[in-house]
Scaffold this active site. Structure first.
Site, PDB file in Angstrom:
ATOM      1  N   TYR A 176      76.027  16.678  55.919  1.00  0.00           N
ATOM      2  CA  TYR A 176      75.239  15.915  56.896  1.00  0.00           C
ATOM      3  C   TYR A 176      74.973  16.751  58.156  1.00  0.00           C
ATOM      4  O   TYR A 176      73.855  16.855  58.622  1.00  0.00           O
ATOM      5  CB  TYR A 176      76.032  14.706  57.384  1.00  0.00           C
ATOM      6  CG  TYR A 176      76.127  13.505  56.509  1.00  0.00           C
ATOM      7  CD1 TYR A 176      75.316  12.395  56.733  1.00  0.00           C
ATOM      8  CD2 TYR A 176      77.080  13.414  55.505  1.00  0.00           C
ATOM      9  CE1 TYR A 176      75.442  11.250  55.980  1.00  0.00           C
ATOM     10  CE2 TYR A 176      77.217  12.266  54.736  1.00  0.00           C
ATOM     11  CZ  TYR A 176      76.390  11.184  54.980  1.00  0.00           C
ATOM     12  OH  TYR A 176      76.528  10.050  54.241  1.00  0.00           O
ATOM     13  N   GLU A 217      71.314  18.301  59.343  1.00  0.00           N
ATOM     14  CA  GLU A 217      70.706  17.616  60.500  1.00  0.00           C
ATOM     15  C   GLU A 217      70.428  18.602  61.637  1.00  0.00           C
ATOM     16  O   GLU A 217      69.341  18.610  62.223  1.00  0.00           O
ATOM     17  CB  GLU A 217      71.604  16.472  60.988  1.00  0.00           C
ATOM     18  CG  GLU A 217      71.579  15.274  60.042  1.00  0.00           C
ATOM     19  CD  GLU A 217      72.413  14.085  60.487  1.00  0.00           C
ATOM     20  OE1 GLU A 217      72.205  12.996  59.952  1.00  0.00           O
ATOM     21  OE2 GLU A 217      73.294  14.241  61.370  1.00  0.00           O
ATOM     22  N   CYS A 219      81.278   9.405  67.953  1.00  0.00           N
ATOM     23  CA  CYS A 219      79.926   8.879  67.749  1.00  0.00           C
ATOM     24  C   CYS A 219      79.130   8.868  69.053  1.00  0.00           C
ATOM     25  O   CYS A 219      77.995   9.334  69.091  1.00  0.00           O
ATOM     26  CB  CYS A 219      79.997   7.479  67.148  1.00  0.00           C
ATOM     27  SG  CYS A 219      78.354   6.779  66.904  1.00  0.00           S
ATOM     28  N   GLU A 242      93.381   7.043  75.496  1.00  0.00           N
ATOM     29  CA  GLU A 242      92.324   8.010  75.162  1.00  0.00           C
ATOM     30  C   GLU A 242      92.475   9.215  76.070  1.00  0.00           C
ATOM     31  O   GLU A 242      92.488   9.079  77.296  1.00  0.00           O
ATOM     32  CB  GLU A 242      90.945   7.357  75.334  1.00  0.00           C
ATOM     33  CG  GLU A 242      89.773   8.304  75.166  1.00  0.00           C
ATOM     34  CD  GLU A 242      89.722   9.016  73.811  1.00  0.00           C
ATOM     35  OE1 GLU A 242      89.637   8.339  72.785  1.00  0.00           O
ATOM     36  OE2 GLU A 242      89.790  10.270  73.800  1.00  0.00           O
ATOM     37  N   GLU A 250      56.100  -0.896  51.270  1.00  0.00           N
ATOM     38  CA  GLU A 250      55.473  -1.722  50.229  1.00  0.00           C
ATOM     39  C   GLU A 250      55.591  -1.065  48.858  1.00  0.00           C
ATOM     40  O   GLU A 250      55.596  -1.740  47.834  1.00  0.00           O
ATOM     41  CB  GLU A 250      54.009  -2.003  50.556  1.00  0.00           C
ATOM     42  CG  GLU A 250      53.096  -0.809  50.426  1.00  0.00           C
ATOM     43  CD  GLU A 250      51.634  -1.145  50.758  1.00  0.00           C
ATOM     44  OE1 GLU A 250      51.072  -2.020  50.090  1.00  0.00           O
ATOM     45  OE2 GLU A 250      51.088  -0.533  51.701  1.00  0.00           O
ATOM     46  N   CYS A 268      76.909  10.757  66.434  1.00  0.00           N
ATOM     47  CA  CYS A 268      75.682  10.017  66.074  1.00  0.00           C
ATOM     48  C   CYS A 268      74.696   9.833  67.219  1.00  0.00           C
ATOM     49  O   CYS A 268      73.499  10.032  67.036  1.00  0.00           O
ATOM     50  CB  CYS A 268      76.004   8.633  65.536  1.00  0.00           C
ATOM     51  SG  CYS A 268      77.686   8.310  65.070  1.00  0.00           S
ATOM     52  N   HIS A 318      51.176  -4.731  53.642  1.00  0.00           N
ATOM     53  CA  HIS A 318      50.211  -3.640  53.569  1.00  0.00           C
ATOM     54  C   HIS A 318      49.499  -3.420  54.898  1.00  0.00           C
ATOM     55  O   HIS A 318      49.143  -4.385  55.555  1.00  0.00           O
ATOM     56  CB  HIS A 318      49.176  -3.974  52.485  1.00  0.00           C
ATOM     57  CG  HIS A 318      48.194  -2.883  52.247  1.00  0.00           C
ATOM     58  ND1 HIS A 318      48.520  -1.716  51.604  1.00  0.00           N
ATOM     59  CD2 HIS A 318      46.882  -2.784  52.582  1.00  0.00           C
ATOM     60  CE1 HIS A 318      47.445  -0.939  51.550  1.00  0.00           C
ATOM     61  NE2 HIS A 318      46.449  -1.566  52.140  1.00  0.00           N
ATOM     62  N   LYS A 326      73.243  13.131  68.677  1.00  0.00           N
ATOM     63  CA  LYS A 326      72.520  13.726  67.525  1.00  0.00           C
ATOM     64  C   LYS A 326      71.168  13.036  67.337  1.00  0.00           C
ATOM     65  O   LYS A 326      70.128  13.676  67.225  1.00  0.00           O
ATOM     66  CB  LYS A 326      73.389  13.627  66.270  1.00  0.00           C
ATOM     67  CG  LYS A 326      72.840  14.244  65.005  1.00  0.00           C
ATOM     68  CD  LYS A 326      71.946  13.352  64.190  1.00  0.00           C
ATOM     69  CE  LYS A 326      72.494  12.004  63.853  1.00  0.00           C
ATOM     70  NZ  LYS A 326      73.507  11.975  62.853  1.00  0.00           N
TER      71      LYS A 326
HETATM   72  P1  NDP Z   1      80.425  17.310  54.855  1.00  0.00           P
HETATM   73  O1  NDP Z   1      81.716  17.060  54.204  1.00  0.00           O
HETATM   74  O2  NDP Z   1      79.333  16.321  54.751  1.00  0.00           O
HETATM   75  O3  NDP Z   1      79.822  18.692  54.334  1.00  0.00           O
HETATM   76  C1  NDP Z   1      80.538  19.869  54.408  1.00  0.00           C
HETATM   77  C2  NDP Z   1      79.669  21.014  53.939  1.00  0.00           C
HETATM   78  O4  NDP Z   1      80.371  22.213  54.121  1.00  0.00           O
HETATM   79  C3  NDP Z   1      79.298  20.939  52.468  1.00  0.00           C
HETATM   80  O5  NDP Z   1      77.995  21.409  52.304  1.00  0.00           O
HETATM   81  C4  NDP Z   1      80.308  21.872  51.813  1.00  0.00           C
HETATM   82  O6  NDP Z   1      79.820  22.523  50.680  1.00  0.00           O
HETATM   83  C5  NDP Z   1      80.492  22.901  52.890  1.00  0.00           C
HETATM   84  N1  NDP Z   1      81.800  23.540  52.864  1.00  0.00           N
HETATM   85  C6  NDP Z   1      83.023  22.969  52.828  1.00  0.00           C
HETATM   86  N2  NDP Z   1      83.987  23.897  52.871  1.00  0.00           N
HETATM   87  C7  NDP Z   1      83.361  25.085  52.915  1.00  0.00           C
HETATM   88  C8  NDP Z   1      83.822  26.423  52.972  1.00  0.00           C
HETATM   89  N3  NDP Z   1      85.108  26.716  52.986  1.00  0.00           N
HETATM   90  N4  NDP Z   1      82.896  27.389  53.021  1.00  0.00           N
HETATM   91  C9  NDP Z   1      81.594  27.087  53.009  1.00  0.00           C
HETATM   92  N5  NDP Z   1      81.092  25.861  52.962  1.00  0.00           N
HETATM   93  C10 NDP Z   1      81.978  24.860  52.915  1.00  0.00           C
HETATM   94  O7  NDP Z   1      80.798  17.629  56.356  1.00  0.00           O
HETATM   95  P2  NDP Z   1      80.004  17.605  57.699  1.00  0.00           P
HETATM   96  O8  NDP Z   1      80.797  18.490  58.598  1.00  0.00           O
HETATM   97  O9  NDP Z   1      78.564  17.912  57.512  1.00  0.00           O
HETATM   98  O10 NDP Z   1      80.123  16.093  58.173  1.00  0.00           O
HETATM   99  C11 NDP Z   1      81.397  15.463  58.276  1.00  0.00           C
HETATM  100  C12 NDP Z   1      81.277  13.968  58.080  1.00  0.00           C
HETATM  101  O11 NDP Z   1      80.651  13.407  59.214  1.00  0.00           O
HETATM  102  C13 NDP Z   1      80.418  13.554  56.904  1.00  0.00           C
HETATM  103  O12 NDP Z   1      81.170  13.429  55.741  1.00  0.00           O
HETATM  104  C14 NDP Z   1      79.888  12.222  57.342  1.00  0.00           C
HETATM  105  O13 NDP Z   1      80.734  11.217  56.891  1.00  0.00           O
HETATM  106  C15 NDP Z   1      79.913  12.270  58.847  1.00  0.00           C
HETATM  107  N6  NDP Z   1      78.534  12.372  59.366  1.00  0.00           N
HETATM  108  C16 NDP Z   1      77.621  11.410  59.081  1.00  0.00           C
HETATM  109  C17 NDP Z   1      76.335  11.498  59.564  1.00  0.00           C
HETATM  110  C18 NDP Z   1      75.338  10.448  59.225  1.00  0.00           C
HETATM  111  O14 NDP Z   1      75.727   9.388  58.768  1.00  0.00           O
HETATM  112  N7  NDP Z   1      74.037  10.683  59.392  1.00  0.00           N
HETATM  113  C19 NDP Z   1      75.915  12.613  60.386  1.00  0.00           C
HETATM  114  C20 NDP Z   1      76.946  13.584  60.621  1.00  0.00           C
HETATM  115  C21 NDP Z   1      78.200  13.445  60.127  1.00  0.00           C
HETATM  116  P3  NDP Z   1      79.863  21.886  49.212  1.00  0.00           P
HETATM  117  O15 NDP Z   1      78.768  20.906  49.148  1.00  0.00           O
HETATM  118  O16 NDP Z   1      79.649  23.044  48.307  1.00  0.00           O
HETATM  119  O17 NDP Z   1      81.210  21.269  49.067  1.00  0.00           O
END
Ligand code: NDP
Length: 457
Positions: free
Chosen positions: A179, A183, A43, A35, A442, A48, A437, A51
């Site tokens: 996500y 968030e 995470c 690492e 529920e 996570c 309840h 966050k």
């Molecule tokens: P996501 O893939 O979830 O979302 C990316 C976002 O960016 C989408 O809204 C997408 O739009 C937009 N996007 C992509 N490319 C462009 C671009 N060129 N210009 C403008 N907008 C763009 O990625 P995140 O970075 O939010 O998260 C990455 C991963 O991390 C997630 O897939 C998830 O698996 C994990 N994660 C999980 C969490 C949880 O479980 N609570 C919390 C945080 C992360 P469009 O919708 O139009 O494609």
């Protein structure tokens, strides 16, 4: 038989790599994990865990409002960013230390530097040491993707930096409606930042149930987030007082920080994988089979670097299954179906199973049960908060195909609902379950009439 220095060398001490290393060592394997950053991975260090701590910090905003409704007089509430960052740092340092301790207790050697693949059975560390190994596990995760190439993009930050900003951004623009984007928008608006969210689509969270997407958008707007749908930044300029951002609709925003959250990509570059013959997808993800084995039989990969389902518990399960299969004499393939997921916005989202769009394509007759109500906690304070729940049921088999919740503790509910759905629960099972309840959950067992029936054409 060939003698190797190790049975397993793991690249990356994140959630998947650490679990695999410990379980493999428990099965008697000689294991090293390399690492280059802090033990714990995305995470624990910048995903996570911090966050969720920041989400908790942000929710006091609403708690103070509710408290007043219950007779409490709360003095002037002030938020100190520096204190939160320091407390978060102490906690992730503690967790990272525990991860390292547990690895060492399991007999795993930690190599605190970068390791790369130097052949199907060889790893080279950044200090020049080269070792032979029966197996290699690549668990290097992912990283924020390249920011959109617009003038001034270098002024923007990613989720890697937002946790530790020296100054609290009083004015923040978040770009991306996945996500991470939603968030952080939800967190920062409650911590007191004037928050903008720029999306390329009309609604955030593509792939989620449409009702949740719409209601989350409404919830963010109600909290004060200024949503710029279909208006991405075209230029960022430094000004005397911060950053000036021009959007596609020609509007101009003055902010202190721009957080770009437009997705993450697998971290495989420079790892020596192509030279070793490991097949990669176009986005750099390692192609693996159900046992996480790559196209090179001695090289395996788990977690975000494989871009299957990029969630921490999935990486952990994949790492565990790999170690049990390769070193424990078991045959464990990970089942990626019915994985519950939560989005820790406020309102929170919890979901498991098919969306309405997916379910209506699958079922001939889809019964849609829905309810929406104000949670008890917000009744006395009269805070405008809504809970929404949707249960999707196959009209022929009565099987529950998906459940979607928006509101407090939606993630906790989704975790438990996932057990029911894995047991192929029918709506009749929900109906026969006694309600608890008064609770939010529920409502899941008291919805009797479908609000809609969708017949497949
Ligand atoms: P996501 O893939 O979830 O979302 C990316 C976002 O960016 C989408 O809204 C997408 O739009 C937009 N996007 C992509 N490319 C462009 C671009 N060129 N210009 C403008 N907008 C763009 O990625 P995140 O970075 O939010 O998260 C990455 C991963 O991390 C997630 O897939 C998830 O698996 C994990 N994660 C999980 C969490 C949880 O479980 N609570 C919390 C945080 C992360 P469009 O919708 O139009 O494609």
């Amino acid at each position: 038989m060939t003698q190797y220095d190790y049975d397993l060398v793991v690249l990356g001490a994140g959630s998947g790599g650490v679990r695999a290393a410990r379980i493999a060592a428990g099965h008697g394997a000689k294991v090293a994990v390399a690492e280059e950053f802090r033990i714990g991975g995305t995470c624990v260090i910048r995903g996570c865990v911090p966050k969720k701590l920041y989400v908790m910090a942000s929710r006091f905003h609403d708690d103070f409002a509710d408290a007043a409704g219950f007779g409490w007089t709360v003095g002037e509430a002030r938020f100190d960013w520096g204190e939160l960052v320091a407390a978060k740092e102490a906690e992730i340092t503690r967790l990272s230390g525990l991860y390292a301790q547990n690895l060492e207790k399991s007999g795993v050697e930690i190599v605190r530097r970068r390791g790369v693949v130097a052949g199907p059975n060889a790893v080279a560390f950044a200090d020049g040491r080269r070792v032979s190994t029966r197996c290699i596990l690549v668990a290097t995760g992912g990283a924020p993707t390249q920011h959109p190439q617009i003038p001034g993009i270098d002024y923007a930050i990613s989720s890697n930096e937002i946790f530790d900003l020296a100054e609290f951004p009083q004015r923040l623009l978040v770009v991306g409606g996945g996500y991470i984007g939603v968030e952080f928008a939800s967190v920062f608006v409650r911590l007191g930042a004037k928050t903008h969210l720029s999306l390329r689509a009309e609604l955030p969270l593509r792939g989620f149930d449409e009702d949740l997407r719409r209601l989350l958008r409404d919830g963010l707007v109600a909290a004060g987030v200024d949503i710029h749908a279909g208006a991405l930044p075209t230029r960022i300029e430094k000004t005397a007082s911060g950053l000036a951002v021009t959007l596609q609709d020609e509007s101009r925003l003055e902010v202190d920080a721009v957080l770009v959250a437009t997705g993450r990509a697998p971290l495989t570059r420079g790892l020596g994988l192509e030279a070793a013959g490991v097949a990669l997808k176009e986005n750099g993800a390692i192609v693996v089979d159900a046992y996480s084995r790559s196209s090179v039989p001695s090289i395996f990969a788990v977690g975000d670097v494989t871009d299957r389902l990029n969630l921490t518990p999935v990486a952990i399960r994949e790492g565990h299954a790999f170690a049990d299969t390769v070193f424990g004499g078991l045959d464990v393939a990970v089942d990626h179906a019915l994985v519950p997921t939560a989005v820790f916005t406020t309102p929170e989202i919890g979901t498991v199973g098919l969306t309405e769009a997916e379910a209506s394509a699958k079922a001939k007759r889809l019964l849609v049960f829905e309810t929406s109500f104000r949670p008890m906690r917000a009744t006395l304070s009269k805070r405008a908060e809504k809970v929404f729940m949707k249960i999707l049921v196959d009209g022929d088999s009565d099987q529950v195909l998906g459940v979607h919740i928006l509101g407090p503790e939606a993630g906790e509910m989704a975790q438990l609902l996932a057990i029911s759905l894995r047991l192929r629960a029918r709506k009749a099972d929900f109906d026969q379950t006694m309600a608890l309840h008064p609770s939010l959950a529920e409502e899941l067992v008291t919805m009797r009439s479908p609000s809609r029936i969708v017949e497949r054409a």
